[in-house]
Design an enzyme around this catalytic site. Structure first.
Site, PDB file in Angstrom:
ATOM      1  N   GLU A  76      13.395  -4.259   6.112  1.00 15.70           N
ATOM      2  CA  GLU A  76      12.213  -4.370   6.977  1.00 15.70           C
ATOM      3  C   GLU A  76      11.733  -5.814   7.126  1.00 15.70           C
ATOM      4  O   GLU A  76      10.579  -6.060   7.498  1.00 15.70           O
ATOM      5  CB  GLU A  76      11.077  -3.472   6.465  1.00 15.70           C
ATOM      6  CG  GLU A  76      11.397  -1.997   6.436  1.00 15.70           C
ATOM      7  CD  GLU A  76      11.617  -1.367   7.820  1.00 15.70           C
ATOM      8  OE1 GLU A  76      11.687  -2.092   8.833  1.00 15.70           O
ATOM      9  OE2 GLU A  76      11.736  -0.130   7.870  1.00 15.70           O
ATOM     10  N   HIS A  95       4.672  -2.792   1.921  1.00 20.32           N
ATOM     11  CA  HIS A  95       5.044  -1.584   2.666  1.00 20.32           C
ATOM     12  C   HIS A  95       5.396  -0.485   1.672  1.00 20.32           C
ATOM     13  O   HIS A  95       6.164  -0.718   0.743  1.00 20.32           O
ATOM     14  CB  HIS A  95       6.234  -1.884   3.565  1.00 20.32           C
ATOM     15  CG  HIS A  95       6.874  -0.656   4.143  1.00 20.32           C
ATOM     16  ND1 HIS A  95       6.150   0.316   4.805  1.00 20.32           N
ATOM     17  CD2 HIS A  95       8.151  -0.223   4.153  1.00 20.32           C
ATOM     18  CE1 HIS A  95       6.962   1.276   5.189  1.00 20.32           C
ATOM     19  NE2 HIS A  95       8.188   0.981   4.804  1.00 20.32           N
ATOM     20  N   HIS A  97       5.841   4.101   1.110  1.00 15.76           N
ATOM     21  CA  HIS A  97       5.911   5.459   1.655  1.00 15.76           C
ATOM     22  C   HIS A  97       5.006   6.338   0.790  1.00 15.76           C
ATOM     23  O   HIS A  97       5.386   7.452   0.441  1.00 15.76           O
ATOM     24  CB  HIS A  97       7.342   5.990   1.626  1.00 15.76           C
ATOM     25  CG  HIS A  97       8.317   5.128   2.379  1.00 15.76           C
ATOM     26  ND1 HIS A  97       9.661   5.113   2.100  1.00 15.76           N
ATOM     27  CD2 HIS A  97       8.135   4.278   3.418  1.00 15.76           C
ATOM     28  CE1 HIS A  97      10.271   4.265   2.927  1.00 15.76           C
ATOM     29  NE2 HIS A  97       9.366   3.738   3.728  1.00 15.76           N
ATOM     30  N   TYR A 116     -16.129   5.210   2.652  1.00 13.07           N
ATOM     31  CA  TYR A 116     -16.396   3.785   2.950  1.00 13.07           C
ATOM     32  C   TYR A 116     -15.275   2.854   2.506  1.00 13.07           C
ATOM     33  O   TYR A 116     -15.148   1.741   3.017  1.00 13.07           O
ATOM     34  CB  TYR A 116     -17.749   3.361   2.374  1.00 13.07           C
ATOM     35  CG  TYR A 116     -17.758   3.123   0.880  1.00 13.07           C
ATOM     36  CD1 TYR A 116     -18.057   4.151  -0.009  1.00 13.07           C
ATOM     37  CD2 TYR A 116     -17.455   1.866   0.365  1.00 13.07           C
ATOM     38  CE1 TYR A 116     -18.050   3.934  -1.369  1.00 13.07           C
ATOM     39  CE2 TYR A 116     -17.454   1.638  -1.003  1.00 13.07           C
ATOM     40  CZ  TYR A 116     -17.746   2.678  -1.870  1.00 13.07           C
ATOM     41  OH  TYR A 116     -17.735   2.450  -3.220  1.00 13.07           O
ATOM     42  N   HIS A 157       6.705   7.533   9.081  1.00 14.01           N
ATOM     43  CA  HIS A 157       7.395   6.585   8.200  1.00 14.01           C
ATOM     44  C   HIS A 157       6.556   6.223   6.968  1.00 14.01           C
ATOM     45  O   HIS A 157       6.922   6.595   5.858  1.00 14.01           O
ATOM     46  CB  HIS A 157       7.775   5.342   9.020  1.00 14.01           C
ATOM     47  CG  HIS A 157       8.543   4.305   8.264  1.00 14.01           C
ATOM     48  ND1 HIS A 157       9.355   3.395   8.885  1.00 14.01           N
ATOM     49  CD2 HIS A 157       8.595   4.011   6.941  1.00 14.01           C
ATOM     50  CE1 HIS A 157       9.905   2.602   7.971  1.00 14.01           C
ATOM     51  NE2 HIS A 157       9.441   2.958   6.779  1.00 14.01           N
ATOM     52  N   TYR A 210     -19.380  -8.568  -2.806  1.00 11.39           N
ATOM     53  CA  TYR A 210     -19.333  -7.657  -3.951  1.00 11.39           C
ATOM     54  C   TYR A 210     -18.582  -8.296  -5.123  1.00 11.39           C
ATOM     55  O   TYR A 210     -17.641  -9.051  -4.923  1.00 11.39           O
ATOM     56  CB  TYR A 210     -18.618  -6.378  -3.509  1.00 11.39           C
ATOM     57  CG  TYR A 210     -18.398  -5.362  -4.590  1.00 11.39           C
ATOM     58  CD1 TYR A 210     -19.430  -4.519  -4.993  1.00 11.39           C
ATOM     59  CD2 TYR A 210     -17.158  -5.236  -5.202  1.00 11.39           C
ATOM     60  CE1 TYR A 210     -19.223  -3.582  -5.982  1.00 11.39           C
ATOM     61  CE2 TYR A 210     -16.939  -4.291  -6.194  1.00 11.39           C
ATOM     62  CZ  TYR A 210     -17.975  -3.475  -6.590  1.00 11.39           C
ATOM     63  OH  TYR A 210     -17.770  -2.553  -7.563  1.00 11.39           O
TER      64      TYR A 210
END
Ligand SMILES: [Zn+2]
Length: 227
Positions: A76, A95, A97, A116, A157, A210
């Site tokens: 990829e 990336h 799955h 949120y 995917h 935060y």
């Protein structure tokens, strides 16, 4: 060794992907773009994360040509490159799955502001249209769909996340997997209530301040599609 620090990070976060249940086997891939040096460290194709060593991690240039390392880069590579070209604020791509985010991707749904924590992506997680894995078409679809968000679902995917460093992109992947799971569970027993856009804008502003240093997201400021 070129990009020694980045290659060590790829090895370390590859193991974290497995430990966090975000991927299995050799699935998923990670990269870091050192923009000063114009070089990218990306996980190799088909190597187990627990067996990966820093010198298994190929270093490629901005066109994807291998500069150092004997392993083949992730299949990829093209969408990693496309995201770095598209977004100057992005220095790392993850990336996966992961099961719940991929469930949403297989329904060809976007993930709305059901919780949120979707703010790790923005007001939602958009969806990139389906294309065969590892193709230039998929790279175009991913870069076309991400906009200013920090996460995008790939139809049928999986999930892609980006950040100003690898820890951030990894945190986005973890949180979006959690939000996907919550969305799935809420859908199972009722009709989830979606947080209005103006409240999500407030959440994203709070995220910036935060903790000790603020939630380290990219500089993206995305807006909802509709009120
Ligand atoms: Zn994939």
């Amino acid at each position: 060794m070129l990009l020694e620090r980045e290659r060590n990070e790829i090895v370390r976060f590859g193991k974290k992907l497995l430990a966090a249940g975000l991927t299995s086997g050799t699935g998923g891939n990670l990269s870091i773009f050192n923009r000063q040096e114009g070089l990218i460290a990306i996980s190799p194709s088909g190597i187990e994360y627990y067996e990966m060593e820093p010198d298994d991690v190929p270093v490629v240039d901005g066109r994807g040509l291998t500069v150092e390392g004997s392993r083949k880069p992730s299949s990829e590579l093209d969408f990693h490159l496309a995201l770095y070209r598209k977004r100057a604020d992005v220095h790392a791509v993850v990336h996966t799955h992961s099961p719940y985010a991929t469930t949403m991707a297989c329904l060809n749904w976007e993930i709305p502001a059901v919780h949120y924590l979707v703010a790790f992506s923005g007001h939602k997680v958009p969806l990139a249209p389906y294309a065969t894995f590892g193709t230039a078409e998929l790279a175009r679809n991913v870069a076309g769909a991400i906009g200013d968000y920090n996460a995008v679902l790939l139809a049928n995917h999986g999930l892609v996340t980006v950040g100003r460093n690898l820890a951030t992109a990894f945190a986005v992947a973890e949180e979006i997997e959690l939000v996907s799971r919550i969305y799935y569970q809420a859908k199972c027993i009722g009709a989830p209530v979606i947080i209005p856009g103006e409240e999500m804008s407030r959440v994203m502003d709070k995220f910036a301040t935060y903790g000790q240093k603020g939630v380290p997201l990219s500089s993206a400021k995305n807006e909802p599609d509709s009120p």
